[in-house]
Design a protein around this motif. Structure first.
Motif, PDB file in Angstrom:
ATOM      1  N   PHE A 161     -33.029  29.249 -15.821  1.00 48.87           N
ATOM      2  CA  PHE A 161     -31.766  30.427 -16.145  1.00 48.87           C
ATOM      3  C   PHE A 161     -32.450  31.704 -16.249  1.00 48.87           C
ATOM      4  O   PHE A 161     -32.496  32.633 -15.462  1.00 48.87           O
ATOM      5  CB  PHE A 161     -31.088  30.036 -17.211  1.00 48.87           C
ATOM      6  N   THR A 162     -33.281  31.949 -17.308  1.00 46.49           N
ATOM      7  CA  THR A 162     -33.982  32.848 -17.934  1.00 46.49           C
ATOM      8  C   THR A 162     -35.338  32.646 -17.798  1.00 46.49           C
ATOM      9  O   THR A 162     -35.869  31.598 -17.512  1.00 46.49           O
ATOM     10  CB  THR A 162     -33.597  33.659 -18.762  1.00 46.49           C
ATOM     11  N   HIS A 163     -36.221  33.625 -18.015  1.00 46.16           N
ATOM     12  CA  HIS A 163     -37.701  33.238 -18.293  1.00 46.16           C
ATOM     13  C   HIS A 163     -38.271  32.106 -19.126  1.00 46.16           C
ATOM     14  O   HIS A 163     -39.104  31.344 -18.872  1.00 46.16           O
ATOM     15  CB  HIS A 163     -38.567  34.640 -18.275  1.00 46.16           C
ATOM     16  N   SER A 164     -37.387  32.063 -20.136  1.00 43.02           N
ATOM     17  CA  SER A 164     -37.653  31.145 -21.366  1.00 43.02           C
ATOM     18  C   SER A 164     -36.748  30.130 -21.546  1.00 43.02           C
ATOM     19  O   SER A 164     -36.921  29.250 -22.435  1.00 43.02           O
ATOM     20  CB  SER A 164     -38.024  31.953 -22.689  1.00 43.02           C
ATOM     21  N   TYR A 165     -35.690  30.193 -20.944  1.00 43.49           N
ATOM     22  CA  TYR A 165     -34.547  29.152 -21.137  1.00 43.49           C
ATOM     23  C   TYR A 165     -34.068  28.473 -19.881  1.00 43.49           C
ATOM     24  O   TYR A 165     -34.064  28.940 -18.833  1.00 43.49           O
ATOM     25  CB  TYR A 165     -33.118  29.765 -21.811  1.00 43.49           C
ATOM     26  N   CYS A 166     -33.430  27.311 -19.946  1.00 37.09           N
ATOM     27  CA  CYS A 166     -32.915  26.765 -18.754  1.00 37.09           C
ATOM     28  C   CYS A 166     -31.503  25.984 -19.289  1.00 37.09           C
ATOM     29  O   CYS A 166     -31.348  25.889 -20.518  1.00 37.09           O
ATOM     30  CB  CYS A 166     -33.780  25.574 -18.346  1.00 37.09           C
ATOM     31  N   PHE A 167     -30.834  25.618 -18.184  1.00 36.19           N
ATOM     32  CA  PHE A 167     -29.723  24.719 -18.482  1.00 36.19           C
ATOM     33  C   PHE A 167     -30.062  23.333 -18.394  1.00 36.19           C
ATOM     34  O   PHE A 167     -31.018  23.196 -17.556  1.00 36.19           O
ATOM     35  CB  PHE A 167     -28.396  24.940 -17.469  1.00 36.19           C
ATOM     36  N   GLY A 168     -29.704  22.374 -19.128  1.00 33.41           N
ATOM     37  CA  GLY A 168     -29.786  20.912 -19.039  1.00 33.41           C
ATOM     38  C   GLY A 168     -28.862  20.280 -19.704  1.00 33.41           C
ATOM     39  O   GLY A 168     -28.369  20.515 -20.563  1.00 33.41           O
ATOM     40  N   PRO A 208     -31.450  25.065  -7.234  1.00 31.41           N
ATOM     41  CA  PRO A 208     -32.072  24.147  -8.241  1.00 31.41           C
ATOM     42  C   PRO A 208     -33.379  24.172  -8.671  1.00 31.41           C
ATOM     43  O   PRO A 208     -33.774  23.830  -9.974  1.00 31.41           O
ATOM     44  CB  PRO A 208     -31.601  22.617  -7.454  1.00 31.41           C
ATOM     45  N   SER A 209     -34.026  24.611  -7.442  1.00 33.62           N
ATOM     46  CA  SER A 209     -35.763  24.546  -8.191  1.00 33.62           C
ATOM     47  C   SER A 209     -36.021  25.819  -8.961  1.00 33.62           C
ATOM     48  O   SER A 209     -37.193  25.843  -9.164  1.00 33.62           O
ATOM     49  CB  SER A 209     -36.488  24.592  -6.826  1.00 33.62           C
ATOM     50  N   GLN A 210     -35.138  26.669  -9.206  1.00 33.29           N
ATOM     51  CA  GLN A 210     -35.337  27.774 -10.362  1.00 33.29           C
ATOM     52  C   GLN A 210     -36.050  27.173 -11.360  1.00 33.29           C
ATOM     53  O   GLN A 210     -37.090  27.863 -11.989  1.00 33.29           O
ATOM     54  CB  GLN A 210     -34.191  28.425 -10.524  1.00 33.29           C
ATOM     55  N   SER A 211     -35.788  26.050 -11.879  1.00 30.61           N
ATOM     56  CA  SER A 211     -36.520  25.389 -12.983  1.00 30.61           C
ATOM     57  C   SER A 211     -37.910  25.317 -13.004  1.00 30.61           C
ATOM     58  O   SER A 211     -38.828  25.238 -13.804  1.00 30.61           O
ATOM     59  CB  SER A 211     -36.071  24.303 -13.212  1.00 30.61           C
ATOM     60  N   THR A 212     -38.538  25.359 -11.689  1.00 27.09           N
ATOM     61  CA  THR A 212     -40.060  25.338 -11.605  1.00 27.09           C
ATOM     62  C   THR A 212     -40.540  26.555 -11.466  1.00 27.09           C
ATOM     63  O   THR A 212     -41.964  26.783 -11.234  1.00 27.09           O
ATOM     64  CB  THR A 212     -40.303  24.548  -9.989  1.00 27.09           C
ATOM     65  N   CYS A 213     -39.815  27.888 -11.297  1.00 18.70           N
ATOM     66  CA  CYS A 213     -40.382  29.159 -11.016  1.00 18.70           C
ATOM     67  C   CYS A 213     -40.570  29.948 -12.160  1.00 18.70           C
ATOM     68  O   CYS A 213     -39.757  29.838 -13.224  1.00 18.70           O
ATOM     69  CB  CYS A 213     -39.581  30.060 -10.140  1.00 18.70           C
ATOM     70  N   SER A 214     -41.607  30.476 -12.475  1.00 26.06           N
ATOM     71  CA  SER A 214     -42.021  31.436 -13.621  1.00 26.06           C
ATOM     72  C   SER A 214     -41.300  32.775 -13.365  1.00 26.06           C
ATOM     73  O   SER A 214     -40.957  33.642 -14.187  1.00 26.06           O
ATOM     74  CB  SER A 214     -43.608  31.396 -13.765  1.00 26.06           C
ATOM     75  N   ILE A 215     -41.017  33.075 -12.030  1.00 25.70           N
ATOM     76  CA  ILE A 215     -40.455  34.713 -11.823  1.00 25.70           C
ATOM     77  C   ILE A 215     -38.715  34.324 -11.874  1.00 25.70           C
ATOM     78  O   ILE A 215     -38.476  33.575 -11.479  1.00 25.70           O
ATOM     79  CB  ILE A 215     -40.825  35.135 -10.317  1.00 25.70           C
ATOM     80  N   LYS A 216     -38.214  35.320 -12.400  1.00 22.77           N
ATOM     81  CA  LYS A 216     -36.719  35.144 -12.503  1.00 22.77           C
ATOM     82  C   LYS A 216     -36.166  35.302 -11.266  1.00 22.77           C
ATOM     83  O   LYS A 216     -36.550  36.051 -10.278  1.00 22.77           O
ATOM     84  CB  LYS A 216     -36.349  36.444 -13.347  1.00 22.77           C
ATOM     85  N   ALA A 217     -34.951  34.563 -11.204  1.00 19.91           N
ATOM     86  CA  ALA A 217     -34.262  34.405  -9.816  1.00 19.91           C
ATOM     87  C   ALA A 217     -34.029  35.781  -9.283  1.00 19.91           C
ATOM     88  O   ALA A 217     -34.327  35.994  -7.782  1.00 19.91           O
ATOM     89  CB  ALA A 217     -33.057  33.488 -10.052  1.00 19.91           C
TER      90      ALA A 217
END
Length: 388
Positions: free
Chosen positions: A199-206, A281-290
């Motif tokens: 979601f953001t640089h430091s948080y995800c949905f799960g 979906p693979s945004q969870s693997t990225c360090s750069i914001k979407a």
């Protein structure tokens, strides 16, 4: 550091856990115990104010003394050892894998004859070390299972979880879902977080699911589960609205560079196209914001191409722990394709179908956001993929 288990002179792994004080005193004089790592003889320590445990003698040269393993780590290893042992696995603690010079916390062979190394990771370590250890295990033909200490499981609401570079380096991909594993030592439970979406640089949905260790088996860690009923589009839309309407003066280096990149292109970061912030979906693997990488992709790879021509793709692939090759760019193009901006050809290329335009004022941008989010909802409803 408490050493909660040791080998006796028969090679049996023993613990002082739940033994009476009288029995511990008896063992102190009758049996010699040895360190699982260095095989040095150990002493037994017990008293009224601390947990009975084994300890090295003062002149010990054991590497464990310099590793600084926490009591939580030791307790967690012992919990997982007993959990696997109860299921009939022949488990070894800190087995030395000679060909790669590593000692996983636990080592055993699964029912399908696969060698498994379990790493219970309580402390935060750099992603490159995790990657190096993971690669070493695979080279030795060993599947690594990283289980994370509970202090790294931090929630900000029901489905919003802490997701740093440390977390991203420990992602797995099973059954079309990104997931992670945690162990709560105090509760003696394992937490499986699946359907993770960055979601953001430091948080995800799960979606976190907690199981007591006596209610779940090792194979069930990898079993498929139904998609969550909570759609994330609402939160995604709120974040896009915040990006447009709230000026954040203090941002990181990457975001400052992104803003500068847009400025040099004659664009403003609050007026990016709505399709430059899509939940892949693979945004969870990225360090750069979407919104940062998607905007750069549109400007550098999409807008420079004429309608009808093939879009040249940049490289933006990431590996999960179980070697799934995440490809955020392909997922992004699939969404653009469902919106009519691109078309997928028979040879695997993507062809531009229509232009993406930048809004000229905030009202236009907000109206476009609503339209795009409604299209996304329809896509998710049609494909029954509410995990986004």
């Amino acid at each position: 550091m408490l050493l909660l288990y040791a080998y006796d002179h028969h090679g049996k792994l023993c613990s002082l856990y739940q033994l009476s004080r009288q029995r511990i005193e008896q063992m102190r004089h009758e049996v010699t115990y040895f360190c699982p790592t260095c095989k040095e003889a150990l002493q037994i320590r017990s008293g009224r104010h601390h947990i009975p445990h084994f300890a090295h003698f003062p002149d010990s040269q054991c590497e464990r003394n310099s590793q600084g393993e926490s009591d939580d780590h030791e307790s967690g290893k012992w919990l997982l050892y007993k959990w696997l042992k109860y299921q009939g696995y022949n488990v070894e603690i800190e087995y030395f894998v000679k060909e790669i010079n590593q000692r996983p916390d636990l080592f055993f062979t699964s029912g399908d004859k696969r060698q498994i190394a379990v790493e219970f990771q309580c402390s935060t370590i750099p992603p490159d070390i995790i990657e190096k250890r993971t690669n070493s295990y695979y080279k030795a033909g060993i599947f690594p299972l990283w289980i994370v200490g509970n202090r790294h499981f931090q929630r900000k609401g029901k489905n919003l979880l802490l997701h740093t570079s440390f977390h991203r380096s420990l992602l797995y991909y099973f059954h079309h879902s990104y997931c992670m594993y945690y162990l709560n030592v105090n509760a003696q439970s394992v937490i499986i977080v699946d359907h993770i979406l960055g979601f953001t640089h430091s948080y995800c949905f799960g979606r976190p699911r907690s199981y007591s260790l006596d209610s779940i088996t090792f194979p069930q860690l990898f079993a498929p589960s139904a998609s969550p009923s909570t759609p994330y589009i609402y939160f995604w839309e709120k974040q896009l609205y915040k990006l447009r309407t709230f000026y954040q003066r203090s941002v990181g280096t990457e975001e400052r560079q992104w803003r500068q990149f847009l400025y040099l292109k004659g664009k403003h970061f609050s007026l990016i196209p709505s399709v430059c912030f899509l939940p892949v979906p693979s945004q969870s693997t990225c360090s750069i914001k979407a919104y940062m990488w998607q905007t750069k992709f549109v400007l550098e790879h999409f807008m420079e191409v004429r309608i009808g021509n093939i879009i040249k793709l940049g490289r933006n692939k990431c590996l999960t722990v179980n070697r799934y090759q995440a490809d955020p760019v392909q997922e992004y193009l699939q969404l653009l394709g469902q919106m009519g901006f691109v078309a997928h050809t028979s040879n695997g290329s993507w062809v531009k179908r229509k232009e993406i335009t930048f809004p000229t004022h905030i009202t236009q941008a907000l109206e476009e956001d609503k339209k795009v989010m409604n299209v996304l909802r329809n896509i998710l409803y049609t494909h029954n993929n509410v995990s986004l």
